[in-house]
Design a protein around this motif. Structure first.
Motif, PDB file in Angstrom:
ATOM      1  N   TYR A  91      34.700  53.381  35.331  1.00 41.65           N
ATOM      2  CA  TYR A  91      35.010  53.612  33.924  1.00 41.65           C
ATOM      3  C   TYR A  91      36.001  54.751  33.700  1.00 41.65           C
ATOM      4  N   GLY A  92      36.529  55.329  34.768  1.00 36.52           N
ATOM      5  CA  GLY A  92      37.586  56.315  34.636  1.00 36.52           C
ATOM      6  C   GLY A  92      37.204  57.491  33.761  1.00 36.52           C
ATOM      7  N   ASP A  93      38.017  57.772  32.742  1.00 40.10           N
ATOM      8  CA  ASP A  93      37.785  58.931  31.874  1.00 40.10           C
ATOM      9  C   ASP A  93      36.536  58.795  31.015  1.00 40.10           C
ATOM     10  N   LEU A  94      35.996  57.603  30.922  1.00 42.42           N
ATOM     11  CA  LEU A  94      34.774  57.405  30.136  1.00 42.42           C
ATOM     12  C   LEU A  94      33.519  57.803  30.918  1.00 42.42           C
ATOM     13  N   ALA A  95      33.608  57.853  32.235  1.00 43.15           N
ATOM     14  CA  ALA A  95      32.426  58.106  33.068  1.00 43.15           C
ATOM     15  C   ALA A  95      31.778  59.436  32.701  1.00 43.15           C
ATOM     16  N   GLY A  96      30.479  59.386  32.474  1.00 42.25           N
ATOM     17  CA  GLY A  96      29.724  60.581  32.130  1.00 42.25           C
ATOM     18  C   GLY A  96      29.654  60.863  30.646  1.00 42.25           C
ATOM     19  N   LEU A  97      30.437  60.124  29.834  1.00 42.75           N
ATOM     20  CA  LEU A  97      30.435  60.346  28.391  1.00 42.75           C
ATOM     21  C   LEU A  97      29.353  59.504  27.723  1.00 42.75           C
ATOM     22  N   ASN A  98      28.760  60.075  26.683  1.00 40.74           N
ATOM     23  CA  ASN A  98      27.862  59.299  25.840  1.00 40.74           C
ATOM     24  C   ASN A  98      28.679  58.252  25.102  1.00 40.74           C
ATOM     25  N   LYS A  99      28.175  57.048  25.009  1.00 42.62           N
ATOM     26  CA  LYS A  99      28.942  55.966  24.404  1.00 42.62           C
ATOM     27  C   LYS A  99      29.241  56.230  22.928  1.00 42.62           C
ATOM     28  N   ASP A 100      28.326  56.899  22.222  1.00 45.45           N
ATOM     29  CA  ASP A 100      28.584  57.247  20.829  1.00 45.45           C
ATOM     30  C   ASP A 100      29.675  58.309  20.732  1.00 45.45           C
ATOM     31  N   ASP A 101      29.662  59.283  21.660  1.00 38.79           N
ATOM     32  CA  ASP A 101      30.709  60.309  21.659  1.00 38.79           C
ATOM     33  C   ASP A 101      32.078  59.691  21.954  1.00 38.79           C
ATOM     34  N   ALA A 102      32.089  58.710  22.859  1.00 37.84           N
ATOM     35  CA  ALA A 102      33.351  58.028  23.166  1.00 37.84           C
ATOM     36  C   ALA A 102      33.890  57.301  21.934  1.00 37.84           C
ATOM     37  N   ARG A 103      32.996  56.701  21.151  1.00 36.38           N
ATOM     38  CA  ARG A 103      33.425  56.022  19.920  1.00 36.38           C
ATOM     39  C   ARG A 103      33.988  57.021  18.920  1.00 36.38           C
ATOM     40  N   ASP A 104      33.377  58.212  18.849  1.00 32.74           N
ATOM     41  CA  ASP A 104      33.877  59.247  17.943  1.00 32.74           C
ATOM     42  C   ASP A 104      35.268  59.709  18.371  1.00 32.74           C
TER      43      ASP A 104
END
Length: 207
Positions: A91-104
């Motif tokens: 998932y590249g830069d998304l790895a480790g991020l909360n999915k809601d935070d990524a949406r924000d």
């Protein structure tokens, strides 16, 4: 006569529970994940299945799932081959991020495209198409020949690497595969004919 192929997605991981993008990061199973893996082993045992060979990824959540399944089957010494070709989608830069935070950060529509499109990768990561490009050759050269030689084979891996295999086995197109879900800890059983086509399949839910 070909053997039986069983695909199992690892049990729930700590990052699944926290709603984080995982990819190639290496969190362990939760207690629920351990329970799911053990239940998969019991279900396979009740089905009367045993295995001649196992495959898994380089990530510990898949390896531990396999180990727990094999313990329930009394096959803890089974030959097991590990390969990063079976790793989860990166998932590249998304790895480790909360999915809601990524949406924000990037917007709901963009994150949805990264998660559910066939060929649009997240920043620094892989699309499903990219995952398929590394998983399928390994399946064709290393796993499938063992099944066609009459061995019962179990593969414990990840949602997207297994979806790549299922895309071919189930003959799904690029639109169908993006909506194809694989539950954690639920074995998918495939019987193949001499032409490698699926002759029977079953989703083995635990009791």
């Amino acid at each position: 006569m070909p053997g039986t192929l069983v695909l199992v997605r690892h049990g729930q991981s700590e990052w699944n529970l926290k709603n984080l993008f995982t990819g190639w990061k290496d969190p362990d199973l939760t207690e629920k994940g351990v329970t799911e893996a053990k239940a998969a082993g019991v279900a396979l045992k009740d089905k009367g299945l045993s295995f001649d060979l196992a495959f898994t990824s380089e990530l510990s959540r898949a390896q531990r799932t396999l180990s727990l399944i094999l313990k329930e089957l009394g096959q803890t010494d089974l030959e097991t081959r590990r390969d990063l070709a079976l790793n989860e989608r990166d998932y590249g830069d998304l790895a480790g991020l909360n999915k809601d935070d990524a949406r924000d950060k990037w917007g709901e529509e963009q994150v949805h495209i990264w998660r559910r499109s066939y060929d649009v990768p997240p920043p620094g990561g892989e699309s499903l198409k990219d995952t398929l490009a590394r998983t399928l050759p390994y399946f064709v050269t290393d796993i499938l020949p063992e099944v066609m030689a009459g061995k019962n084979v179990i593969v414990a891996a990840h949602g997207n690497s297994l979806r790549s295999i299922c895309m071919v086995l189930n003959r799904l197109n690029r639109d169908e595969i993006v909506g194809f879900e694989i539950a954690t800890g639920v074995p998918l059983i495939y019987e193949l004919g001499a032409d490698t086509r699926v002759t029977a399949s079953e989703t083995l839910s635990s009791k």
